[in-house]
Design a protein around this motif. Structure first.
Motif, PDB file in Angstrom:
ATOM      1  N   ALA A 105       0.815  -1.216   0.000  1.00 49.77           N
ATOM      2  CA  ALA A 105       0.000   0.000   0.000  1.00 49.77           C
ATOM      3  C   ALA A 105       0.850   1.268   0.000  1.00 49.77           C
ATOM      4  O   ALA A 105       0.321   2.358  -0.189  1.00 49.77           O
ATOM      5  N   GLY A 106       2.153   1.125   0.209  1.00 47.55           N
ATOM      6  CA  GLY A 106       3.023   2.293   0.098  1.00 47.55           C
ATOM      7  C   GLY A 106       3.802   2.675   1.342  1.00 47.55           C
ATOM      8  O   GLY A 106       4.405   3.740   1.380  1.00 47.55           O
ATOM      9  N   ALA A 107       3.806   1.850   2.383  1.00 48.81           N
ATOM     10  CA  ALA A 107       4.606   2.173   3.564  1.00 48.81           C
ATOM     11  C   ALA A 107       6.087   2.214   3.188  1.00 48.81           C
ATOM     12  O   ALA A 107       6.564   1.372   2.447  1.00 48.81           O
ATOM     13  N   ALA A 108       6.784   3.200   3.704  1.00 47.03           N
ATOM     14  CA  ALA A 108       8.208   3.348   3.413  1.00 47.03           C
ATOM     15  C   ALA A 108       9.074   2.721   4.508  1.00 47.03           C
ATOM     16  O   ALA A 108      10.279   2.621   4.363  1.00 47.03           O
ATOM     17  N   GLY A 109       8.437   2.301   5.586  1.00 47.16           N
ATOM     18  CA  GLY A 109       9.177   1.676   6.661  1.00 47.16           C
ATOM     19  C   GLY A 109       8.240   0.926   7.570  1.00 47.16           C
ATOM     20  O   GLY A 109       7.027   1.169   7.579  1.00 47.16           O
ATOM     21  N   TYR A 110       8.814  -0.007   8.328  1.00 52.86           N
ATOM     22  CA  TYR A 110       8.016  -0.868   9.191  1.00 52.86           C
ATOM     23  C   TYR A 110       8.860  -1.202  10.407  1.00 52.86           C
ATOM     24  O   TYR A 110       9.862  -1.905  10.300  1.00 52.86           O
ATOM     25  N   VAL A 111       8.493  -0.635  11.564  1.00 54.53           N
ATOM     26  CA  VAL A 111       9.206  -0.911  12.807  1.00 54.53           C
ATOM     27  C   VAL A 111       8.207  -1.337  13.876  1.00 54.53           C
ATOM     28  O   VAL A 111       7.005  -1.093  13.755  1.00 54.53           O
ATOM     29  N   TYR A 112       8.730  -1.963  14.928  1.00 54.07           N
ATOM     30  CA  TYR A 112       7.878  -2.454  16.001  1.00 54.07           C
ATOM     31  C   TYR A 112       7.767  -1.433  17.127  1.00 54.07           C
ATOM     32  O   TYR A 112       8.690  -0.659  17.378  1.00 54.07           O
TER      33      TYR A 112
END
Length: 173
Positions: A71-78
């Motif tokens: 969908a276009g997220a540029a990053g993924y962190v917890y």
């Protein structure tokens, strides 16, 4: 160097705030009331909102990670990320890098290996896996070229092949 310009209680309000305030970057969870993060991301893209989106979540399953990236997220962190590391992630995504926790990159690789991805069913080569791992670390093509002792043009070719094989339209996904 980081200024919070807005806050929202749910996904729909987040989209409205992003449209009104036009921030450079949005922090978003994937599970939110009213409108989930993936749908909120899609709406931002449909509206042409240029804000980069960093997902901050406690969900690590492939079924959550992959749709957010598509969908276009540029990053993924917890959510349990150290505050200094979160600030670094914000700066990195703001600078145009793609940032994925190692577990997220592994989820993408295992999805591709197991044939459960939406790609064209072609496996990534060992070199493409190395390039993908460095993309997941937030490295630019130039940095990847230096790390792997390749030309930048060769790295671009590998990135194009990865995008095609994983059925992604751009590096951010």
């Amino acid at each position: 160097d980081i200024e919070v310009v807005g806050e929202a209680a749910d996904g729909a309000e987040g989209v409205a705030q992003a449209e009104e305030l036009r921030p450079d970057l949005v922090l978003m969870d994937v599970r939110m009331p009213v409108l989930d993060g993936v749908e909120a991301l899609r709406r931002l893209r449909e509206l042409g909102n240029p804000a980069r989106v960093l997902i901050v979540t406690s969900f690590t399953e492939q079924r959550t990670v992959v749709p957010a990236l598509r969908a276009g997220a540029a990053g993924y962190v917890y959510k349990d990320v150290d505050p200094d590391a979160l600030a670094g992630a914000i700066r990195s995504v703001h600078a145009g890098h793609v940032l994925l926790q190692p577990e997220v990159a592994n989820a993408l690789l295992s999805q591709e290996e197991n044939g459960t991805g939406q790609g064209r069913g072609t496996s990534l080569t060992e070199r493409e896996r190395e390039v993908l791992a460095l993309i997941a670390d937030g490295r630019s093509n130039r940095e990847i070229a230096r790390a792997l002792v390749l030309s930048e043009k060769t790295v671009k070719t590998h990135v194009s092949n990865i995008l095609m094989k994983l059925d992604l339209s751009d590096r951010t996904q």
